[in-house]
Design a protein around this motif. Structure first.
Motif, PDB file in Angstrom:
ATOM      1  N   LYS A  87      34.622 -22.797  29.720  1.00  0.00           N
ATOM      2  CA  LYS A  87      34.038 -23.126  28.367  1.00  0.00           C
ATOM      3  C   LYS A  87      32.610 -23.647  28.347  1.00  0.00           C
ATOM      4  O   LYS A  87      31.875 -24.147  27.307  1.00  0.00           O
ATOM      5  N   GLY A  88      32.002 -23.724  29.499  1.00  0.00           N
ATOM      6  CA  GLY A  88      30.665 -24.381  29.698  1.00  0.00           C
ATOM      7  C   GLY A  88      30.549 -25.858  29.640  1.00  0.00           C
ATOM      8  O   GLY A  88      29.624 -26.421  29.552  1.00  0.00           O
ATOM      9  N   LYS A  89      31.762 -26.509  29.759  1.00  0.00           N
ATOM     10  CA  LYS A  89      31.539 -28.044  30.011  1.00  0.00           C
ATOM     11  C   LYS A  89      31.451 -28.711  31.188  1.00  0.00           C
ATOM     12  O   LYS A  89      31.970 -27.895  32.241  1.00  0.00           O
ATOM     13  N   VAL A  90      30.524 -29.438  31.407  1.00  0.00           N
ATOM     14  CA  VAL A  90      30.251 -29.883  32.882  1.00  0.00           C
ATOM     15  C   VAL A  90      31.557 -30.758  33.383  1.00  0.00           C
ATOM     16  O   VAL A  90      32.196 -31.566  32.594  1.00  0.00           O
ATOM     17  N   ARG A  91      31.944 -30.214  34.563  1.00  0.00           N
ATOM     18  CA  ARG A  91      33.185 -30.859  35.145  1.00  0.00           C
ATOM     19  C   ARG A  91      32.808 -31.570  36.520  1.00  0.00           C
ATOM     20  O   ARG A  91      33.519 -32.443  36.793  1.00  0.00           O
ATOM     21  N   ILE A  92      31.796 -31.070  37.253  1.00  0.00           N
ATOM     22  CA  ILE A  92      31.590 -31.766  38.560  1.00  0.00           C
ATOM     23  C   ILE A  92      29.878 -32.118  38.579  1.00  0.00           C
ATOM     24  O   ILE A  92      29.268 -31.014  38.451  1.00  0.00           O
ATOM     25  N   LYS A  93      29.568 -33.242  39.061  1.00  0.00           N
ATOM     26  CA  LYS A  93      27.907 -33.478  39.248  1.00  0.00           C
ATOM     27  C   LYS A  93      27.984 -34.031  40.515  1.00  0.00           C
ATOM     28  O   LYS A  93      28.545 -35.010  40.778  1.00  0.00           O
ATOM     29  N   ILE A  94      27.216 -33.389  41.392  1.00  0.00           N
ATOM     30  CA  ILE A  94      26.940 -34.049  42.718  1.00  0.00           C
ATOM     31  C   ILE A  94      25.314 -34.132  42.796  1.00  0.00           C
ATOM     32  O   ILE A  94      24.937 -33.159  43.155  1.00  0.00           O
ATOM     33  N   TYR A  95      24.965 -35.386  42.873  1.00  0.00           N
ATOM     34  CA  TYR A  95      23.327 -35.417  42.560  1.00  0.00           C
ATOM     35  C   TYR A  95      22.846 -36.825  42.949  1.00  0.00           C
ATOM     36  O   TYR A  95      23.486 -37.661  43.061  1.00  0.00           O
ATOM     37  N   VAL A  96      21.594 -36.938  43.331  1.00  0.00           N
ATOM     38  CA  VAL A  96      20.719 -38.080  43.336  1.00  0.00           C
ATOM     39  C   VAL A  96      19.777 -38.056  42.064  1.00  0.00           C
ATOM     40  O   VAL A  96      19.306 -37.416  41.833  1.00  0.00           O
ATOM     41  N   ASP A  97      19.972 -39.307  41.466  1.00  0.00           N
ATOM     42  CA  ASP A  97      19.318 -39.616  40.249  1.00  0.00           C
ATOM     43  C   ASP A  97      17.788 -40.280  40.432  1.00  0.00           C
ATOM     44  O   ASP A  97      17.400 -40.045  41.497  1.00  0.00           O
ATOM     45  N   LYS A  98      17.184 -40.480  39.244  1.00  0.00           N
ATOM     46  CA  LYS A  98      15.964 -40.731  39.486  1.00  0.00           C
ATOM     47  C   LYS A  98      15.399 -42.241  40.212  1.00  0.00           C
ATOM     48  O   LYS A  98      14.545 -42.574  40.272  1.00  0.00           O
ATOM     49  N   GLN A  99      16.772 -43.066  40.154  1.00  0.00           N
ATOM     50  CA  GLN A  99      16.617 -44.416  40.780  1.00  0.00           C
ATOM     51  C   GLN A  99      16.790 -44.186  42.364  1.00  0.00           C
ATOM     52  O   GLN A  99      17.016 -45.133  43.145  1.00  0.00           O
ATOM     53  N   ASN A 100      17.285 -42.772  42.870  1.00  0.00           N
ATOM     54  CA  ASN A 100      17.346 -42.508  44.053  1.00  0.00           C
ATOM     55  C   ASN A 100      18.833 -43.166  44.459  1.00  0.00           C
ATOM     56  O   ASN A 100      19.073 -43.350  45.658  1.00  0.00           O
ATOM     57  N   GLN A 101      19.564 -42.981  43.602  1.00  0.00           N
ATOM     58  CA  GLN A 101      21.149 -43.505  43.682  1.00  0.00           C
ATOM     59  C   GLN A 101      21.946 -42.079  43.973  1.00  0.00           C
ATOM     60  O   GLN A 101      21.961 -41.310  42.999  1.00  0.00           O
ATOM     61  N   THR A 102      22.780 -41.991  44.757  1.00  0.00           N
ATOM     62  CA  THR A 102      23.766 -41.071  44.950  1.00  0.00           C
ATOM     63  C   THR A 102      24.836 -41.069  43.955  1.00  0.00           C
ATOM     64  O   THR A 102      25.487 -42.281  43.894  1.00  0.00           O
ATOM     65  N   LYS A 103      25.272 -39.906  43.199  1.00  0.00           N
ATOM     66  CA  LYS A 103      26.252 -39.907  42.413  1.00  0.00           C
ATOM     67  C   LYS A 103      27.245 -38.761  42.617  1.00  0.00           C
ATOM     68  O   LYS A 103      26.816 -37.450  42.678  1.00  0.00           O
TER      69      LYS A 103
END
Length: 236
Positions: free
Chosen positions: A207-223
């Motif tokens: 349905k186009g809804k975000v289910r998983i995010k694996i990323y590094v944010d702009k504060q250089n923190q791993t999420k």
């Protein structure tokens, strides 16, 4: 008398040579197979690459002369498009392309698209940047799901029919309904940098809804984040 004869012979020879040259030019003018040609430099506004039977396969053009697109062999209505390359398949459909541009109003960007058969893009390698304000930018690989039963031809027919009604409310109702059903395509995945300066992998459901995010944010923190089908954060 001898002088006159020489002049007559000269005129005959001249006439024969001129006739031969004209005939050669005539055939050259209508010749279509010139073989391989080489140019050191050429300026052109548009090039059409076609098969021997005239089937259009690719257009290289500036923005003013860019092809509007083909749907089942029929050209779309004229529209503004960026300069670049547009590809066409033997079935008479636009099937992808490479476009690019940059200006203060619309920003800078380049997109390479791959289209689904009889439909719009399902994969893009894209770059976009705002040239004013905070100079934000995004780039990466994006993919979509598109239905097989709602082709570009059908979409064009529906949109044209709605516009003919000249009823903005009805237009909005129908297009919103079609969008909720995924008829316009559903984004499923993005790998790259977002406008929020997050770099990673972002996966959406059917349905186009975000289910998983694996990323590094702009504060250089791993999420690593997962969401339910209502968009609520499950784990972090």
């Amino acid at each position: 008398m001898e002088k006159l004869q020489r002049e007559v012979r000269f005129l005959k020879v001249y006439s024969l040579i001129l006739t031969t040259v004209l005939i050669a030019f005539f055939f050259m003018a209508f010749r279509t197979d010139f073989g391989k040609q080489r140019f050191q430099e050429i300026d052109v506004e548009r090039i059409n690459v076609v098969e021997k039977d005239g089937t259009l396969k690719m257009v290289i053009a500036n923005s003013e002369r860019q092809h509007p697109g083909l749907v089942e062999g029929k050209p779309l209505a004229p529209r503004k498009r960026q300069a670049g390359l547009i590809f066409f398949n033997s079935a008479g459909d636009e099937c992808g392309g490479l476009i690019y541009d940059a200006d203060k109003k619309d920003g800078a960007g380049m997109v390479y698209s791959v289209d689904q058969y009889r439909n719009d893009q399902i994969m893009q390698l894209q770059y976009a940047q705002d040239l004013e304000g905070d100079k934000a930018r995004s780039y990466g690989l994006k993919i979509w799901d598109r239905p097989d039963d709602f082709t570009s031809a059908r979409l064009t027919h529906v949109i044209d029919s709605l516009k003919a009604l000249k009823d903005e409310k009805r237009y909005e109702e129908v297009t919103n309904q079609l969008a909720s059903e995924g008829k316009f395509g559903t984004e499923r995945l993005f790998v790259g940098r977002t406008w929020k300066n997050e770099v990673g992998l972002f996966i959406r459901d059917q349905k186009g809804k975000v289910r998983i995010k694996i990323y590094v944010d702009k504060q250089n923190q791993t999420k690593i984040e997962t969401y339910d089908d209502q968009g609520k954060l499950i784990s972090k």
